[in-house]
Motif scaffolding. Structure first.
Motif, PDB file in Angstrom:
ATOM      1  N   LEU A 159       0.858  -1.175   0.000  1.00  0.00           N
ATOM      2  CA  LEU A 159       0.000   0.000   0.000  1.00  0.00           C
ATOM      3  C   LEU A 159       0.902   1.236   0.000  1.00  0.00           C
ATOM      4  O   LEU A 159       1.640   1.467   0.949  1.00  0.00           O
ATOM      5  N   LEU A 160       0.854   1.988  -1.078  1.00  0.00           N
ATOM      6  CA  LEU A 160       1.693   3.174  -1.185  1.00  0.00           C
ATOM      7  C   LEU A 160       1.064   4.358  -0.463  1.00  0.00           C
ATOM      8  O   LEU A 160      -0.153   4.542  -0.479  1.00  0.00           O
ATOM      9  N   ARG A 161       1.909   5.170   0.134  1.00  0.00           N
ATOM     10  CA  ARG A 161       1.457   6.391   0.782  1.00  0.00           C
ATOM     11  C   ARG A 161       1.409   7.533  -0.234  1.00  0.00           C
ATOM     12  O   ARG A 161       1.992   7.429  -1.308  1.00  0.00           O
ATOM     13  N   ARG A 162       0.711   8.595   0.133  1.00  0.00           N
ATOM     14  CA  ARG A 162       0.528   9.703  -0.805  1.00  0.00           C
ATOM     15  C   ARG A 162       1.857  10.255  -1.293  1.00  0.00           C
ATOM     16  O   ARG A 162       2.031  10.541  -2.484  1.00  0.00           O
ATOM     17  N   PHE A 163       2.811  10.413  -0.369  1.00  0.00           N
ATOM     18  CA  PHE A 163       4.071  11.000  -0.811  1.00  0.00           C
ATOM     19  C   PHE A 163       4.865  10.057  -1.733  1.00  0.00           C
ATOM     20  O   PHE A 163       5.672  10.520  -2.532  1.00  0.00           O
ATOM     21  N   GLU A 164       4.601   8.743  -1.639  1.00  0.00           N
ATOM     22  CA  GLU A 164       5.258   7.812  -2.564  1.00  0.00           C
ATOM     23  C   GLU A 164       4.674   7.951  -3.970  1.00  0.00           C
ATOM     24  O   GLU A 164       5.415   7.945  -4.964  1.00  0.00           O
ATOM     25  N   TYR A 165       3.335   8.037  -4.046  1.00  0.00           N
ATOM     26  CA  TYR A 165       2.717   8.285  -5.345  1.00  0.00           C
ATOM     27  C   TYR A 165       3.248   9.589  -5.954  1.00  0.00           C
ATOM     28  O   TYR A 165       3.547   9.661  -7.159  1.00  0.00           O
ATOM     29  N   ASP A 166       3.355  10.616  -5.124  1.00  0.00           N
ATOM     30  CA  ASP A 166       3.814  11.911  -5.626  1.00  0.00           C
ATOM     31  C   ASP A 166       5.265  11.851  -6.103  1.00  0.00           C
ATOM     32  O   ASP A 166       5.613  12.446  -7.132  1.00  0.00           O
TER      33      ASP A 166
END
Length: 318
Positions: A282-289
């Motif tokens: 599960l990726l966190r928002r900052f990883e997606y960014d």
């Protein structure tokens, strides 16, 4: 059965059944690990590890299934923690990225600079290494993302997202005879010189070797280097002709050091850099960014589609 017991179980398997190494990695004692594993086997009523005396030598058929379930349970427990952290502290956390020297030196600095400015409270760490190490690091949870050209796209349990394409180029000293050529350089002509390039497994070396092999050529590689800076250093002292990633040539510094670049896109196939993620993470928002900033074609929807088993095509995102 506890999560701690499952962690011990998985770590021992990952360490080649070496309980002492597993204990050291887990910051605990060897007797403690052995005791917990025996307790787990007793509670489950199943022998998980094969033994010769007190030494673990392998995993039983039933144990292999237990290990598979343990890995999934631990992954989901980690995902739960990541979700809660992201929900409650979305601007904080830690991001650990594994990458090669060439990516760290020439491809990542701008993206990392922007990320640090956007997420000042996220601790970002780079682990530089060889691509064949990255899958193990991802599967163990030692790193969150891996960025490399080779060794990620065919590994079970890893989603490899194609994000950038690049080409090799030739680097020579000023005044080198290859600079006087009026037409395109051939592979045969290039192979007549001593060559300096990347070690096998780094920065598209597979493609370089394959190109020579297709033409029945056996180039004389006088130095296998881990990074482009070493290649350029020894080109500069006259040891041979260099083959490097095109983007690893600094247009300001390298000419000042007496080096010149010769395009070689007609000689070697294009290479694709991948972002590797452990499947099911599960990726966190900052990883997606971070991923989207480094590779604008890889937006959140595209990454989620890939993580859910969607088809990965370089042509879709590059």
């Amino acid at each position: 059965m506890t999560l701690q017991q499952l962690r011990y179980l998985v770590e021992v398997a990952q360490r080649g059944f070496n309980v002492s190494e597993a204990a050291e990695a887990l910051y605990t004692s060897q007797p403690g690990v052995s005791k917990q594993i025996k307790q787990l086997e007793t509670d489950l009523g199943i022998i998980i590890f094969e033994r010769v005396g007190k030494r673990l030598t392998g995993v039983t058929e039933a144990g292999a299934q237990i290990l598979a379930h343990a890995r999934r349970i631990l992954a989901e427990a980690q995902n739960l923690k990541r979700y809660v952290d992201d929900y409650t502290h979305g601007q904080q956390g830690a991001l650990v990225i594994a990458t090669t020297h060439t990516q760290a030196r020439y491809a990542l600095p701008e993206a990392i600079s922007r990320f640090r400015a956007r997420y000042p409270e996220v601790t970002l760490t780079l682990h530089q290494g060889m691509p064949d190490q990255f899958a193990d690091w991802l599967m163990r949870g030692d790193v969150d993302l891996a960025i490399a050209t080779e060794s990620l796209k065919d590994v079970p349990g890893i989603v490899a997202l194609p994000c950038r394409q690049w080409h090799h180029a030739i680097v020579v000293q000023k005044g080198h005879p290859l600079l006087a050529r009026t037409g395109q350089i051939s592979l045969a002509e290039l192979a007549s010189y001593p060559l300096i390039t990347y070690v096998r497994g780094v920065a598209g070396r597979i493609g370089v070797d394959a190109a020579f092999e297709r033409h029945g050529l056996s180039p004389r590689i006088v130095l296998d280097a881990l990074d482009a800076d070493v290649v350029k250093t020894y080109v500069g002292v006259g040891m041979g002709v260099g083959i490097i990633a095109e983007h690893a040539f600094d247009p300001l510094r390298d000419p000042a050091a007496g080096l010149q670049l010769i395009p070689a896109r007609h000689l070697f196939p294009a290479n694709t850099t991948h972002v590797g993620i452990r499947r099911g993470t599960l990726l966190r928002r900052f990883e997606y960014d971070f991923i989207e900033d480094f590779a604008p074609g890889l937006n959140r929807d595209a990454v989620q589609k890939a993580l859910q088993g969607g088809e990965i095509s370089a042509s879709d995102w590059l």
